[in-house]
Design a protein around this motif. Sequence first.
Motif, PDB file in Angstrom:
ATOM      1  N   ASN A  49       0.808  -1.216   0.000  1.00 23.81           N
ATOM      2  CA  ASN A  49       0.000   0.000   0.000  1.00 23.81           C
ATOM      3  C   ASN A  49       0.845   1.272   0.000  1.00 23.81           C
ATOM      4  OD1 ASN A  49      -2.893  -0.710  -0.029  1.00 23.81           O
ATOM      5  ND2 ASN A  49      -2.312  -1.917   1.753  1.00 23.81           N
ATOM      6  N   VAL A  50       2.033   1.223   0.576  1.00 27.98           N
ATOM      7  CA  VAL A  50       2.890   2.413   0.597  1.00 27.98           C
ATOM      8  C   VAL A  50       3.711   2.515  -0.684  1.00 27.98           C
ATOM      9  CG1 VAL A  50       4.829   3.537   1.766  1.00 27.98           C
ATOM     10  CG2 VAL A  50       3.001   2.502   3.115  1.00 27.98           C
ATOM     11  N   ILE A  51       4.322   1.414  -1.095  1.00 28.26           N
ATOM     12  CA  ILE A  51       5.214   1.420  -2.253  1.00 28.26           C
ATOM     13  C   ILE A  51       4.488   1.026  -3.529  1.00 28.26           C
ATOM     14  CG2 ILE A  51       7.325   0.447  -3.249  1.00 28.26           C
ATOM     15  CD1 ILE A  51       7.787   2.324  -0.864  1.00 28.26           C
ATOM     16  N   GLY A  52       3.623   0.026  -3.458  1.00 28.14           N
ATOM     17  CA  GLY A  52       2.924  -0.448  -4.651  1.00 28.14           C
ATOM     18  C   GLY A  52       3.918  -0.949  -5.679  1.00 28.14           C
ATOM     19  N   ALA A  53       3.768  -0.512  -6.920  1.00 29.56           N
ATOM     20  CA  ALA A  53       4.689  -0.910  -7.986  1.00 29.56           C
ATOM     21  C   ALA A  53       5.963  -0.076  -7.952  1.00 29.56           C
ATOM     22  CB  ALA A  53       4.011  -0.758  -9.348  1.00 29.56           C
ATOM     23  N   GLY A  54       6.000   0.931  -7.098  1.00 31.46           N
ATOM     24  CA  GLY A  54       7.191   1.767  -6.962  1.00 31.46           C
ATOM     25  C   GLY A  54       6.863   3.235  -7.119  1.00 31.46           C
ATOM     26  N   ILE A  55       7.588   4.049  -6.394  1.00 37.19           N
ATOM     27  CA  ILE A  55       7.428   5.492  -6.473  1.00 37.19           C
ATOM     28  C   ILE A  55       8.275   5.976  -7.648  1.00 37.19           C
ATOM     29  CG2 ILE A  55       7.751   7.678  -5.260  1.00 37.19           C
ATOM     30  CD1 ILE A  55       7.477   5.959  -2.627  1.00 37.19           C
ATOM     31  N   VAL A  56       7.659   6.696  -8.566  1.00 35.83           N
ATOM     32  CA  VAL A  56       8.310   7.095  -9.810  1.00 35.83           C
ATOM     33  C   VAL A  56       8.737   8.555  -9.723  1.00 35.83           C
ATOM     34  CG1 VAL A  56       8.000   7.309 -12.308  1.00 35.83           C
ATOM     35  CG2 VAL A  56       6.883   5.451 -11.074  1.00 35.83           C
ATOM     36  N   THR A  57       9.942   8.832 -10.207  1.00 38.87           N
ATOM     37  CA  THR A  57      10.431  10.209 -10.241  1.00 38.87           C
ATOM     38  C   THR A  57      10.184  10.810 -11.618  1.00 38.87           C
ATOM     39  OG1 THR A  57      12.614   9.471 -10.878  1.00 38.87           O
ATOM     40  CG2 THR A  57      12.239   9.805  -8.541  1.00 38.87           C
ATOM     41  N   GLN A  58      10.054  12.119 -11.663  1.00 35.65           N
ATOM     42  CA  GLN A  58       9.875  12.839 -12.918  1.00 35.65           C
ATOM     43  C   GLN A  58      10.917  13.939 -12.996  1.00 35.65           C
ATOM     44  OE1 GLN A  58       7.658  12.211 -15.424  1.00 35.65           O
ATOM     45  NE2 GLN A  58       7.121  10.374 -14.284  1.00 35.65           N
ATOM     46  N   TRP A  59      11.724  13.916 -14.048  1.00 36.09           N
ATOM     47  CA  TRP A  59      12.719  14.940 -14.283  1.00 36.09           C
ATOM     48  C   TRP A  59      12.211  15.900 -15.345  1.00 36.09           C
ATOM     49  CZ3 TRP A  59      17.279  15.098 -11.510  1.00 36.09           C
ATOM     50  CH2 TRP A  59      17.555  13.988 -10.733  1.00 36.09           C
ATOM     51  N   SER A  60      12.645  17.139 -15.292  1.00 36.90           N
ATOM     52  CA  SER A  60      12.209  18.128 -16.283  1.00 36.90           C
ATOM     53  C   SER A  60      12.880  17.898 -17.633  1.00 36.90           C
ATOM     54  CB  SER A  60      12.498  19.539 -15.781  1.00 36.90           C
ATOM     55  OG  SER A  60      13.880  19.685 -15.517  1.00 36.90           O
ATOM     56  N   SER A  61      14.042  17.306 -17.630  1.00 32.56           N
ATOM     57  CA  SER A  61      14.787  17.043 -18.864  1.00 32.56           C
ATOM     58  C   SER A  61      14.566  15.595 -19.309  1.00 32.56           C
ATOM     59  CB  SER A  61      16.276  17.295 -18.615  1.00 32.56           C
ATOM     60  OG  SER A  61      17.066  16.667 -19.571  1.00 32.56           O
ATOM     61  N   GLN A  62      14.252  15.412 -20.577  1.00 30.04           N
ATOM     62  CA  GLN A  62      14.038  14.055 -21.105  1.00 30.04           C
ATOM     63  C   GLN A  62      15.310  13.216 -21.027  1.00 30.04           C
ATOM     64  OE1 GLN A  62      11.426  12.570 -21.667  1.00 30.04           O
ATOM     65  NE2 GLN A  62       9.856  14.034 -22.249  1.00 30.04           N
ATOM     66  N   SER A  63      16.464  13.824 -21.272  1.00 35.33           N
ATOM     67  CA  SER A  63      17.722  13.064 -21.229  1.00 35.33           C
ATOM     68  C   SER A  63      18.033  12.614 -19.803  1.00 35.33           C
ATOM     69  CB  SER A  63      18.874  13.889 -21.798  1.00 35.33           C
ATOM     70  OG  SER A  63      19.098  15.043 -21.032  1.00 35.33           O
ATOM     71  N   ARG A  64      17.779  13.485 -18.815  1.00 36.08           N
ATOM     72  CA  ARG A  64      17.978  13.096 -17.411  1.00 36.08           C
ATOM     73  C   ARG A  64      16.986  12.013 -17.005  1.00 36.08           C
ATOM     74  NH1 ARG A  64      19.066  18.837 -14.378  1.00 36.08           N
ATOM     75  NH2 ARG A  64      21.153  19.131 -15.229  1.00 36.08           N
ATOM     76  N   GLN A  65      15.749  12.166 -17.485  1.00 41.76           N
ATOM     77  CA  GLN A  65      14.719  11.165 -17.173  1.00 41.76           C
ATOM     78  C   GLN A  65      15.131   9.794 -17.709  1.00 41.76           C
ATOM     79  OE1 GLN A  65      11.869  11.715 -15.373  1.00 41.76           O
ATOM     80  NE2 GLN A  65      11.379   9.557 -15.490  1.00 41.76           N
ATOM     81  N   LYS A  66      15.633   9.745 -18.928  1.00 40.02           N
ATOM     82  CA  LYS A  66      16.061   8.475 -19.528  1.00 40.02           C
ATOM     83  C   LYS A  66      17.261   7.891 -18.782  1.00 40.02           C
ATOM     84  CE  LYS A  66      17.640   6.239 -23.779  1.00 40.02           C
ATOM     85  NZ  LYS A  66      18.119   5.161 -22.985  1.00 40.02           N
ATOM     86  N   ARG A  67      18.228   8.745 -18.467  1.00 38.45           N
ATOM     87  CA  ARG A  67      19.424   8.275 -17.745  1.00 38.45           C
ATOM     88  C   ARG A  67      19.044   7.718 -16.375  1.00 38.45           C
ATOM     89  NH1 ARG A  67      24.642  11.959 -16.242  1.00 38.45           N
ATOM     90  NH2 ARG A  67      25.978  10.254 -15.572  1.00 38.45           N
ATOM     91  N   TRP A  68      18.178   8.453 -15.676  1.00 37.36           N
ATOM     92  CA  TRP A  68      17.709   7.993 -14.364  1.00 37.36           C
ATOM     93  C   TRP A  68      16.960   6.675 -14.501  1.00 37.36           C
ATOM     94  CZ3 TRP A  68      18.286   8.850  -9.293  1.00 37.36           C
ATOM     95  CH2 TRP A  68      17.346   8.280  -8.437  1.00 37.36           C
ATOM     96  N   ARG A  69      16.030   6.589 -15.419  1.00 35.86           N
ATOM     97  CA  ARG A  69      15.225   5.381 -15.606  1.00 35.86           C
ATOM     98  C   ARG A  69      16.119   4.181 -15.949  1.00 35.86           C
ATOM     99  NH1 ARG A  69      11.895   6.994 -19.311  1.00 35.86           N
ATOM    100  NH2 ARG A  69      13.062   6.069 -21.005  1.00 35.86           N
ATOM    101  N   GLY A  81      23.678  -5.789  -6.254  1.00 41.65           N
ATOM    102  CA  GLY A  81      23.416  -6.310  -7.591  1.00 41.65           C
ATOM    103  C   GLY A  81      22.259  -7.288  -7.682  1.00 41.65           C
ATOM    104  N   ARG A  82      21.288  -7.205  -6.767  1.00 40.91           N
ATOM    105  CA  ARG A  82      20.193  -8.179  -6.742  1.00 40.91           C
ATOM    106  C   ARG A  82      18.870  -7.670  -7.290  1.00 40.91           C
ATOM    107  NH1 ARG A  82      20.744  -9.897  -0.688  1.00 40.91           N
ATOM    108  NH2 ARG A  82      22.980 -10.114  -0.666  1.00 40.91           N
ATOM    109  N   THR A  83      18.648  -6.367  -7.202  1.00 39.12           N
ATOM    110  CA  THR A  83      17.333  -5.845  -7.575  1.00 39.12           C
ATOM    111  C   THR A  83      17.483  -4.462  -8.205  1.00 39.12           C
ATOM    112  OG1 THR A  83      15.070  -5.475  -6.768  1.00 39.12           O
ATOM    113  CG2 THR A  83      16.864  -4.817  -5.302  1.00 39.12           C
ATOM    114  N   ASN A  84      16.376  -3.917  -8.682  1.00 41.19           N
ATOM    115  CA  ASN A  84      16.404  -2.564  -9.240  1.00 41.19           C
ATOM    116  C   ASN A  84      15.921  -1.573  -8.177  1.00 41.19           C
ATOM    117  OD1 ASN A  84      13.587  -2.731  -9.156  1.00 41.19           O
ATOM    118  ND2 ASN A  84      13.397  -3.130 -11.337  1.00 41.19           N
ATOM    119  N   GLY A  85      15.755  -0.318  -8.571  1.00 37.64           N
ATOM    120  CA  GLY A  85      15.353   0.718  -7.623  1.00 37.64           C
ATOM    121  C   GLY A  85      13.996   0.479  -6.985  1.00 37.64           C
TER     122      GLY A  85
END
Length: 186
Positions: A49-69, A81-85
Amino acid sequence: TRRTSGWYAPSSGPNAEIQSDLATLRNRHRSLVRDNPWAKRARDAVVNNVIGAGIVTQWSSQSRQKRWRDWWESTECDADGRTNGYGLQALVMRTLVESGEALVYRRRRYGPRRLLPLQLQVREPDHIDHNRNEALADGGRIIQGVQFDSQERRVGYWLFLDHQGENYPGQSWGMSVFVPASEILH
């Protein structure tokens, strides 16, 4: 009234209340989650209920958003090295529900193939030296392994290098080291 006449309610602070019983409370709660399906289900419900599928971040720059993702959705963000964010978010919340607190180490890792020079490492709060309490000469103090300066700002943590509940050769028993607060999310 008759029902509350024997009720003892001390005015002690939270640190004084928890100091002597912290390990017992934490161990009993973990045992409940391990051994009782209702407690495990309650923990999982809170995480979902708190995390669900994950808390998603939004960057103003598309290139930063892609790099972060790219970094966040790969195992490169996890120092183990076991899981993702998203898995790290769930692990932090699960640790928080089970143990009352969680530690996340910020690991700086550089290399030519790294998307970002950062990895996160989730650790149980058993790594905090909760028995370290002292007044410091500069006006600061250490309260249950957390060091504060004279202005009550968090300066760092006294952490055990190894989990004190483990038993293996080469373990550093009872030796805690100072780690700056800038390297820890608590």
